[in-house]
Every structure is written in structure tokens, then in C-alpha cells.
Design a protein around this motif. Structure first.
Motif, PDB file in Angstrom:
ATOM      1  N   TRP A 140      35.744  -3.175 -14.684  1.00 20.65           N
ATOM      2  CA  TRP A 140      35.729  -3.053 -13.220  1.00 20.65           C
ATOM      3  C   TRP A 140      36.434  -4.263 -12.617  1.00 20.65           C
ATOM      4  O   TRP A 140      36.540  -5.306 -13.250  1.00 20.65           O
ATOM      5  CB  TRP A 140      34.309  -2.912 -12.668  1.00 20.65           C
ATOM      6  N   VAL A 141      36.935  -4.066 -11.395  1.00 21.01           N
ATOM      7  CA  VAL A 141      37.635  -5.117 -10.664  1.00 21.01           C
ATOM      8  C   VAL A 141      37.090  -5.156  -9.241  1.00 21.01           C
ATOM      9  O   VAL A 141      37.029  -4.127  -8.567  1.00 21.01           O
ATOM     10  CB  VAL A 141      39.160  -4.851 -10.618  1.00 21.01           C
ATOM     11  N   ASN A 199      43.535 -12.494  -2.927  1.00 15.93           N
ATOM     12  CA  ASN A 199      44.412 -12.325  -4.094  1.00 15.93           C
ATOM     13  C   ASN A 199      43.663 -12.633  -5.398  1.00 15.93           C
ATOM     14  O   ASN A 199      44.262 -12.837  -6.432  1.00 15.93           O
ATOM     15  CB  ASN A 199      45.655 -13.212  -3.974  1.00 15.93           C
ATOM     16  N   ARG A 200      42.334 -12.651  -5.312  1.00 11.73           N
ATOM     17  CA  ARG A 200      41.521 -12.880  -6.512  1.00 11.73           C
ATOM     18  C   ARG A 200      40.844 -11.591  -6.965  1.00 11.73           C
ATOM     19  O   ARG A 200      40.456 -10.764  -6.141  1.00 11.73           O
ATOM     20  CB  ARG A 200      40.434 -13.922  -6.230  1.00 11.73           C
ATOM     21  N   VAL A 248      44.557  -6.264 -14.353  1.00 11.19           N
ATOM     22  CA  VAL A 248      45.571  -6.838 -13.465  1.00 11.19           C
ATOM     23  C   VAL A 248      46.129  -8.124 -14.075  1.00 11.19           C
ATOM     24  O   VAL A 248      45.480  -8.761 -14.893  1.00 11.19           O
ATOM     25  CB  VAL A 248      44.995  -7.137 -12.053  1.00 11.19           C
ATOM     26  N   SER A 249      47.325  -8.500 -13.638  1.00 11.26           N
ATOM     27  CA  SER A 249      47.990  -9.706 -14.140  1.00 11.26           C
ATOM     28  C   SER A 249      47.640 -10.912 -13.278  1.00 11.26           C
ATOM     29  O   SER A 249      47.385 -10.774 -12.078  1.00 11.26           O
ATOM     30  CB  SER A 249      49.508  -9.513 -14.105  1.00 11.26           C
ATOM     31  N   GLY A 250      47.665 -12.085 -13.910  1.00  6.86           N
ATOM     32  CA  GLY A 250      47.455 -13.306 -13.151  1.00  6.86           C
ATOM     33  C   GLY A 250      46.938 -14.440 -14.002  1.00  6.86           C
ATOM     34  O   GLY A 250      46.928 -14.370 -15.228  1.00  6.86           O
ATOM     35  N   GLU A 273      43.474 -15.119 -10.430  1.00  9.65           N
ATOM     36  CA  GLU A 273      44.325 -15.172  -9.242  1.00  9.65           C
ATOM     37  C   GLU A 273      45.487 -14.240  -9.554  1.00  9.65           C
ATOM     38  O   GLU A 273      46.301 -14.514 -10.445  1.00  9.65           O
ATOM     39  CB  GLU A 273      44.812 -16.599  -9.002  1.00  9.65           C
ATOM     40  N   MET A 274      45.542 -13.111  -8.846  1.00 10.80           N
ATOM     41  CA  MET A 274      46.497 -12.062  -9.187  1.00 10.80           C
ATOM     42  C   MET A 274      47.932 -12.463  -8.859  1.00 10.80           C
ATOM     43  O   MET A 274      48.202 -12.994  -7.791  1.00 10.80           O
ATOM     44  CB  MET A 274      46.155 -10.763  -8.449  1.00 10.80           C
ATOM     45  N   SER A 275      48.836 -12.165  -9.781  1.00 11.60           N
ATOM     46  CA  SER A 275      50.256 -12.412  -9.534  1.00 11.60           C
ATOM     47  C   SER A 275      50.894 -11.212  -8.843  1.00 11.60           C
ATOM     48  O   SER A 275      51.923 -11.348  -8.195  1.00 11.60           O
ATOM     49  CB  SER A 275      50.979 -12.735 -10.840  1.00 11.60           C
ATOM     50  N   ASP A 276      50.273 -10.025  -8.991  1.00 15.54           N
ATOM     51  CA  ASP A 276      50.789  -8.809  -8.357  1.00 15.54           C
ATOM     52  C   ASP A 276      49.611  -7.956  -7.886  1.00 15.54           C
ATOM     53  O   ASP A 276      49.180  -7.042  -8.587  1.00 15.54           O
ATOM     54  CB  ASP A 276      51.661  -8.038  -9.349  1.00 15.54           C
ATOM     55  N   PRO A 277      49.080  -8.252  -6.681  1.00 13.23           N
ATOM     56  CA  PRO A 277      47.910  -7.512  -6.178  1.00 13.23           C
ATOM     57  C   PRO A 277      48.112  -5.998  -6.091  1.00 13.23           C
ATOM     58  O   PRO A 277      47.137  -5.253  -6.106  1.00 13.23           O
ATOM     59  CB  PRO A 277      47.666  -8.117  -4.793  1.00 13.23           C
TER      60      PRO A 277
END
Length: 126
Positions: free
Chosen positions: A15-16, A21-22, A72-74, A104-108
Motif C-alpha cells: 500500500w502507498v 511528494n512523500r 513508486v520511485s524515489g 521522497e518520490m522522484s515521479d509522483p
């Protein structure tokens, strides 16, 4: 089985929870029930860079061990240190005290590729 509507979900049962942007990431109620009693957790280091679908850790139960993947990426900005001493928090509170990491997402926009609660419910009932 609990599936909070404010979260997004991966097909791998993570889950997210997005705030700005976190992204706070954990495993779902479905996943922890499938694993059984969790006895060990391996987490990444703060500062690690992750790409969506990377394995970032392991959750081990009395039945099996499973890799955990980032939806997600980050960059990892926090890990739940409490799990190192009390991995069973994932069983008792998967969406609260049982969270795994914060990124901390690089691509939200990657969040848009994840399932909403209703779609995740359908996935787990098949």
C-alpha cells in the motif's frame, strides 16, 4: 479484510499513502494475513535510491519469506526502526504502526498507475 479507501495499492500487495511528494509504504492486510506471524523484517537504508518495482526488503514469517517491492520511485527518507525489534506490528497494525518505509518520490505521477481500494478489493477476491 481491511482495505482503507484513502490508500493506493500495488498488485504485489503493497500500500502507498501519499502526502505531498512523500509516499509511506507498507504491506496490506491481505498480505500480512497470507504470510502469518511475521518474525523478521529487512529494510533498506535511509538515502537508498529505488526505482518502481525494485525489491527493497524482506518480510519473513513462520511460514515463508517474501520480498517487498516499491510501487513508486524515489529516495528512502525514513524506515520504520520499530519493526526491527517488533516485526509483529505488521500483523497487528499493517496500515499504521506496521508501515515499512517512506520515500521522497522522484515521479509522483507513478501513483496514478496503482490500484484504488475498489480495484484492489476485486484483485484479492479473485
Amino acid at each position: 479484510m481491511e482495505i482503507p479507501v484513502h490508500l493506493r495499492y500495488s498488485k504485489d500487495h503493497e500500500w502507498v499513502e501519499v502526502e505531498g511528494n512523500r509516499a509511506r509504504i507498507g504491506i496490506t492486510d491481505y498480505a500480512q494475513q497470507s504470510l502469518g506471524d511475521i518474525v523478521f523484517v529487512e529494510l533498506p537504508q535511509v538515502g537508498d535510491e529505488l526505482t518502481a518495482q525494485d525489491s527493497f526488503g524482506v518480510v519473513e514469517s513462520v511460514k515463508s519469506a517474501s520480498d517487498v517491492y516499491t510501487p513508486v520511485s524515489g529516495k528512502v527518507v525514513a524506515v520504520n526502526e520499530a519493526l526491527l525489534d517488533s516485526p509483529q506490528l505488521i500483523n497487528s497494525d499493517p496500515y499504521g504502526k506496521g508501515w515499512l518505509i517512506e520515500i521522497e518520490m522522484s515521479d509522483p505521477s507513478e501513483v496514478d498507475n496503482l490500484l484504488d481500494a475498489e480495484s484492489y478489493r476485486k484483485l484479492t477476491s479473485e
